[in-house]
Structure formats: C-alpha cells, structure tokens
Design a protein around this motif. Structure first.
Motif: not given
Ligand code: HEM
Lengths: 283, 460
Positions: A208-212
């Motif tokens: 989720a962080w990488a995507n954000y």
C-alpha cells in the motif's frame, strides 16, 4: 537517564535471563526458570521505556519520528518484539524452558546493536517520511519475532524427537525439562498462527505504501520478493499440517527454513544483494 | 468415452486436487523466486554484461531469467497454483457445506465413539422435564439447541460460529481476486515517466515500453524546489503542478503541491515526485594562462561544449554558494569534467569569486586554458513517475478479504455440543474445529455446572 543507557540495561537483562535458562535446563530447578523469566520481563520493561525515551529524544532534537527507521533501530525493535511474543506465549502456556531457545535471539540482537552499530538519531530522507513506515515496520517485525520464537521451538522439537527415536524416551536429564513433542508441535503452530497474519499485513501495508508513494504496489525488487518467499514457506507450513507425510519433523524443518529466509529477507538482502546491484562499484 | 480416457481424466483431477501438489508449488515458487533476486532484472547494467560469459548471457536470456517474474514458466506456476486451489476447493466444499448446513442432530453411538471426553450424568427426573431444563441450560450457557425425539429418547444439538469453516475458502478466494486485480492492472493500466521544465506544459508521457501515451489533458510545472537539512542532506523535493483542460486551469488542481510520498491524482492517472534536474545555462569565461583573450562560453544543461583547444567540457554539479562545502570561500562554483582530445579525463572545481584558484589549477595541469565560472541561470525540471492502475482497488479488496479470512481461519472455531437423554442418563459430548484442548476445558466446566444445576433444581 538516556535511552542508550536503558538499552544497555535491557541487553544485560536478556543476557542474565539467557544464562538462567541455560542453568534451568541443566539443573531443572524451577526457581531458575522463574528467575530467567523474571530477568526477561525486567529487560522487556527497561527496553520499553528505552524505546519511548528514544522517541521522545528525537522530538527534543527537532526531528520527531518513531524509532524504527534504520538498521540499529530495527534490530533493537526486533529484539523487543521477540521478547514480547515470548512473554505472550509464557503467559498463555507457561513452558518456561522455551526461553533457553528464544532469549539467545533477543540477546544476540541487542548485543550486536549496542556494541557494533551507530546509534545516533538522524533525520529522515524524503522517501521515508510517511506514516505507512510505522504500520509497515511494526507489523513486519512482530511477524518476524513470532517466527523467531517458532524457530526456537522447532529446534527443541527436533532435538527431543530425535532423542525419542533413539529410544531414550522416558528420559532423564535435560530432555525431561523439554515439553512433550506434541506440545512443542502445537506451540510451533501457535507461534506461526501469530506470525503469518502479521507478515501478511506487513506485506500488504508495504504494498500500500509503495503504491501510494510510487504508483506500483509490487515491483519484484529483492526485498519484496524475499518477503514473498518467506510467505510461501509459511503458507507451505500451514498446509503441511493437513498433508499426509508432512507432519512432525518436516514441518519443524519448514519452520526453521522459514526463519532462515526471514533473516535473509531482513539482513541478507541489504548486505549481499544490494551489493550485487552496484556491480563492480568498489572493485 | 473409453475407460482409459476416463482413468486419465480421473488421475488428472486427483493430481490437481492433491495437497502434495500444493506443497510442491508453494516450496517450488519460494525456491525459484530466488533466481530473480540474484540475477539483475530488466535492463542490464553494462558492467554485468561485461563480466558474464556470452554463452551464459544467451542461455539466461532464452530462459527468461532477466525478466523471470513475467516469464512463461513462472506465470505457468501461478496458473497451476490457481487451478490447484480451485480444484481443491471444489472437491472439499460440498462436504464442508454439509457440515455447516446439515448437521447431525441425533447423538448416536457412532458419533459418540468419534468424540473424546464424553461424560454421562444421571438424574431421577422424568425425561420430558429434564429435557426442558437441559435445553434451557444450553440456551443460556452456549447456544439454543435443536431438540429431536427418537424412540422416546431426547437428542439435542447446539453449535456456535459455524460459518468460520468457510474462512479458509475466503482466504483462497482472496488469492484469486488479487490475481484478477493484477491482470486487470497490467492489461488496462500503464506505468510511465515525464520530465517537465518549470513553466512548461505537457500532455503526453513516455511509457516504460517507450510508447507515447496521451493523458487526455495537460499538466504544467509551475515550480520545482529542493529543501535541505542543515547537514546538507535533502529534506524535501517539491513540485507545484497545475492541471489544464482545453488550456484552462482546473480549479481544484491549480498550483497543487506534489512531494515524495504525497502524489497528485487526476482522472485515474497519478503523478509521483521521482527526480529532478537543472536544464538551465551555465556561464564561463575561458582565458589564456596569463589571463589574456577572454572568450565567453555557455553550457546548456547537461550538454558538452568544445573549448578552443579541442577538449570538451560539461558540468557535473553547480552551486550558488560554495561556502557550505568549502568553508572560507564564497560565491558560485561549478564542478566540471574536461575530456582532452587525447582521451584524458579530469574533473575539478572552478570558482566565480576566486580566479586565482582557477589560474593555479590550470598552471599545475600544463598549458590548457583557464576556466572561470560566472554563474548559472537556473531552470529546474521535475521528473514525475506516472501511473494508471484500474485493478488496484480489486487488489486491495482481495487483501482485505485475505486478512479477514486468515483471522477467522486461525482465531475462530466452529464448536458443537451434542446431548442425549436416555432413561434418566444425560450424555454430553462435543468438538471444535480449532483449539480442541481449549474447547474440552470449556466443555468440562459446562458439564460440571450442568451436574449441579440438575441436582439443585430437584430439591424443592
Ligand atoms: C495451490 C494452492 C492451495 C491449495 C490447493 C490449498 C488448499 C488448502 C486446503 C485443502 C486447506 C484445508 C481446508 C480445510 O481444512 O478444509 C487449506 C487451508 C489453508 N490455506 Fe490453503 N491452499 C492453497 C494455497 C494457499 C495460499 C496461497 C494461502 C495463503 C494465505 C493459503 C492459506 C491457507 C490457510 C490460512 C489455511 C488454513 C490452515 C489452518 O487452518 O491451519 N492457502 N488450503
């Protein structure tokens, strides 16, 4: 009082705890087991204060961030989570002797961090300035710690099981201090039941962080891939229990291999693989 | 269909239903995934190509090792995993469904033998009264039982959280949902990149596979800036962006701030701060060793310029104030790299406020010209990662389902209790789908309580 001093106290507590557990194993005097647990709880308390204090210190330096952002801090946090998970199992099941196989992980981690690493508090580079960092790191390391505990229990399982196979079943000496192999098998499973969901959430929060931050939730970089490898191994462990021919020793080996992969994911990827990616840099 | 054929289909089905296949696939995937973490993926660094033998390079390329996570054999393994998952579920689901929805409500002797820790209590009360009392007790302490009469005996069945038996299927389904999301993302989304100069507008970006992609609107970079910590380490990279539709700024997307970890999304396309640079001009003066014959020289951005003596020069880095790097000095400075016609290469710093150092350097290094830095006209550009992924919500849905499913599979348990009342004897047994030992403790406690309950109520 500084956090650094308190971390030293915790390291010392874990060392004492480990030695007491070894003595307990050799002598089977219950009081030594209780004393070992007492030292472990004392160290855990000191380290909890130390973590809070380091957090506060970072604020008074005007940096203000959770103490989870570099190798030193992660090793320290890892040691803390190992003792925490062990304490939870102790409260629930009261098999003290497991400490002899779990506390060394925590002690080694703390000793390495305190003696061999730079512990200064440094500001965060832009890539790490995100709350996702905190969720991601906490869940991953709680998962890793549960796997460390499972690994210690699996080692005990293998020792005890091979002892029994050699016909030394109604054992005296050290083996008598070990819980029965059925109990060890179950404790192994219980620990992984704590670790697997946490690792799953850790991988998801990382994605989720990488995507954000970068627009891709998965890019197959070595760290991500190794976390998936670890996840596959423990998924295999969970299915081993319902597959004929895979219960017992093989499952214990899977748990140990899983923890070896965990450690590689955590340390090996940074130490070896990133080196491979900077081809010929220093040569 | 011939017998042979049927046998073959049968064993194929068994193969796909087997948990041994699951174990092989999970361990195999774990082992094979290691390859791509050791061998570089994607575009290969030239140093790597130099150090590896051509035969190996050819072999690895043909095996797809340099893009292994998208190679046919890796994808095939993922498909096998999916088929295995679906086949296993199809095989087991009917049985689980029956356990949930058509429970055995009669406590027969076969069932009794399959349970451990069954306990019997005796009571002198009439069966019908006893039945009501036990049923009420179960309802209060556990769950409302189904009561059945068979040949004058009373049978009761009560259960809790039967649905959690489906949790495992929820986890398995979530794996498939995540795959679907990933496939949608790679089919209908893209990943790209764009550099925008301050003040300029773009409407197309370059995809990873070097195709031009039209955004359907335009994007202008108003400004780019970098902030530093006192130590000199970077603190923040910031772009100010404006979205334009038909040349007009979109109100809520005017002067939007984009920093690392805080992107901008418009119409399903997201822009992430990724890199930056200076494409402005650097100004120099070149003179003889004795300071004669000054010639002005302009270097544009990253490009190289030829000097009168035939060597070429480009700027590696420049600063407006050198004092933060070299205490005691002041003014602008630039680190330049000089390639002499004979192939020699050197890199050094030239200053605006310290011409004597520039002369000194030139004198020490032979006869070449003296280079004086005059300063730069800054023109920053921002480098943005651009991504569109219409599958990402589905992936998150799958993840959510997976976490809920794992929680329910591990920490919830389908608990069942059977009771039989036969000739004044109350027999109790039960089991749980998880943590049988814990359930047995609960059941022992419940039985003890029931024993006192029965004897107490008899007294008055
Ligand atoms: C080839 C793919 C897979 C197959 C054929 C498969 C099959 C199965 C089967 C038959 C069960 C037992 C269900 C029961 O008790 O009735 C099970 C349990 C389970 N599976 Fe899978 N599975 C696969 C992949 C996965 C994956 C990738 C995960 C990842 C999360 C997973 C997670 C679980 C969990 C958490 C359980 C419950 C284990 C327990 O209760 O101890 N499975 N699986």
């Amino acid at each position: 009082m500084t956090s650094s001093l308190l971390f030293n106290v915790a390291t010392f507590g874990y060392l004492i705890s480990m030695l007491l557990f070894f003595a307990f194993l050799a002598s089977r005097k219950t009081v030594l087991g209780s004393a070992g647990m007492f030292a472990a709880y004392g160290g855990l308390l000191a380290q909890t204060f130390a973590l809070a204090l380091r957090w506060k210190e970072s604020y008074s330096m005007g940096i203000g961030r959770a103490p989870l952002t570099n190798l030193y801090e992660s090793v320290v946090f890892f040691a803390w989570t190992i003792v925490l998970i062990y304490a939870i199992l102790d409260i629930k099941y009261k098999y003290r002797v497991i400490g002899a196989f779990v506390m060394p992980f925590a002690m080694l981690g703390m000793a390495w961090a305190q003696l061999g690493m730079n512990n200064s508090i440094e500001p965060l580079v832009p890539a790490l300035q995100s709350n996702w960092l905190v969720y991601h790191v906490i869940t991953c390391f709680l998962g890793y710690a549960a796997f460390a505990v499972a690994c210690g229990i699996s080692i005990m399982y293998l020792i005890k099981a091979s002892h029994e196979e050699r016909g030394e079943g109604n054992s005296s000496g050290m083996m008598a201090a070990f819980p029965p192999i059925k109990v060890l098998d179950n404790l192994n499973y219980q620990s992984i039941m704590i670790g697997f969901p946490l690792l799953t959430i850790g991988i998801i929060t990382g994605a989720a962080w990488a995507n954000y931050a970068w627009g891709t939730y998965w890019s197959w970089d070595p760290k991500e891939t190794w976390s998936l490898i670890v996840w596959f191994v423990y998924a295999a462990f969970l299915h081993a229990r319902i597959t004929k021919g895979w219960v017992g020793k093989r499952a214990a080996w899977l748990s140990i291999i899983g923890f070896a992969a965990t450690i590689f994911c955590y340390l090996g990827v940074n130490l070896f693989l990133s080196g491979l990616h900077s081809y010929g840099g220093g040569k | 269909m011939t017998n042979n054929n049927r046998d073959f289909l049968h064993s194929l089905w068994d193969f796909f239903c087997s948990l041994k296949l699951t174990m092989s696939l999970l361990i195999g995937l774990a082992a094979i995934s290691i390859i791509g973490t050791i061998i570089p993926q994607g575009s290969l660094p030239p140093e790597y190509v130099q150090q590896i033998s051509p035969a190996k390079l050819k072999l690895y390329t043909s095996l797809g090792f340099f893009d292994m996570y998208h190679s046919w054999w890796f994808i095939l393994l993922l498909y096998l995993l999916t088929v295995n998952l679906v086949a296993c579920s199809i095989k087991r689901l009917p049985h689980i469904w029956k356990t949930i929805n058509e429970p055995v409500t009669v406590f027969g002797s076969g069932l009794e033998k399959s349970l451990s820790g069954v306990v019997s209590l005796s009571s002198s009360e009439k069966s019908a009264l006893l039945k009501d009392r036990v049923a009420a007790f179960l309802k209060a302490e556990f769950a409302e039982p189904v009561v059945t009469e068979v040949d004058g005996d009373w049978h009761m069945f009560a259960q809790k959280t039967r649905w959690c038996r489906l949790a495992v299927y929820c986890v398995h389904l979530s794996v498939i949902i995540i795959f679907i999301g990933a496939i949608i993302g790679s089919a209908f989304g893209f990943k790209g990149f764009v550099n925008i100069m301050e003040g300029e507008t773009i409407s197309k970006v370059m995809s990873r596979s070097n195709e031009e992609i039209d955004l359907g609107y335009s994007l202008r970079c108003e400004q780019f800036s970098v902030a530093f910590y006192p130590s000199g380490a970077p603190k923040e990279f910031k772009s100010i962006l404006t979205v334009l539709e038909n040349g007009k700024p979109v109100p809520d997307y005017t002067n939007a701030r984009v920093i690392v970890n805080d992107p901008l999304t418009y119409k399903g396309i997201t822009f992430y701060q990724s890199s930056y640079g200076n494409a402005g001009n650097y100004y120099f003066t070149v003179t003889d060793l004795n300071g004669k014959n000054p010639v002005a020289l302009t270097v544009a951005g990253q490009s190289s310029v030829n000097l009168p003596d035939g060597s070429s020069l480009h700027v590696v880095e420049a600063t407006k104030d050198v004092s933060q790097f070299a205490p005691g000095m002041s003014g602008p400075a630039a680190q330049v790299e000089l390639h002499a016609p004979n192939g020699k290469k050197e890199s050094f710093v030239v200053y605006a406020n310290h011409p004597e150092l520039n002369i000194q350097h030139a004198q020490q290094h032979g006869t070449g010209p003296v280079i004086h830095y005059k300063g730069a006209q800054e023109r920053m550009y921002t480098g943005l990662q651009v991504a569109k992924d219409p599958g990402v919500e589905i992936v998150w849905l799958g993840c959510l389902l997976m976490v809920i499913g794992i929680y329910a599979a591990f920490f919830m348990s389908h608990r069942r209790i059977w009771v039989r009342i036969q000739n004044g004897i109350v027999t109790i047994g039960g089991n749980a789908s998880k943590n049988q030992a814990g359930f047995q403790l609960f059941l022992d406690g419940l039985t003890a309580k029931l024993a006192t309950h029965i004897s107490e109520e008899k007294k008055p």
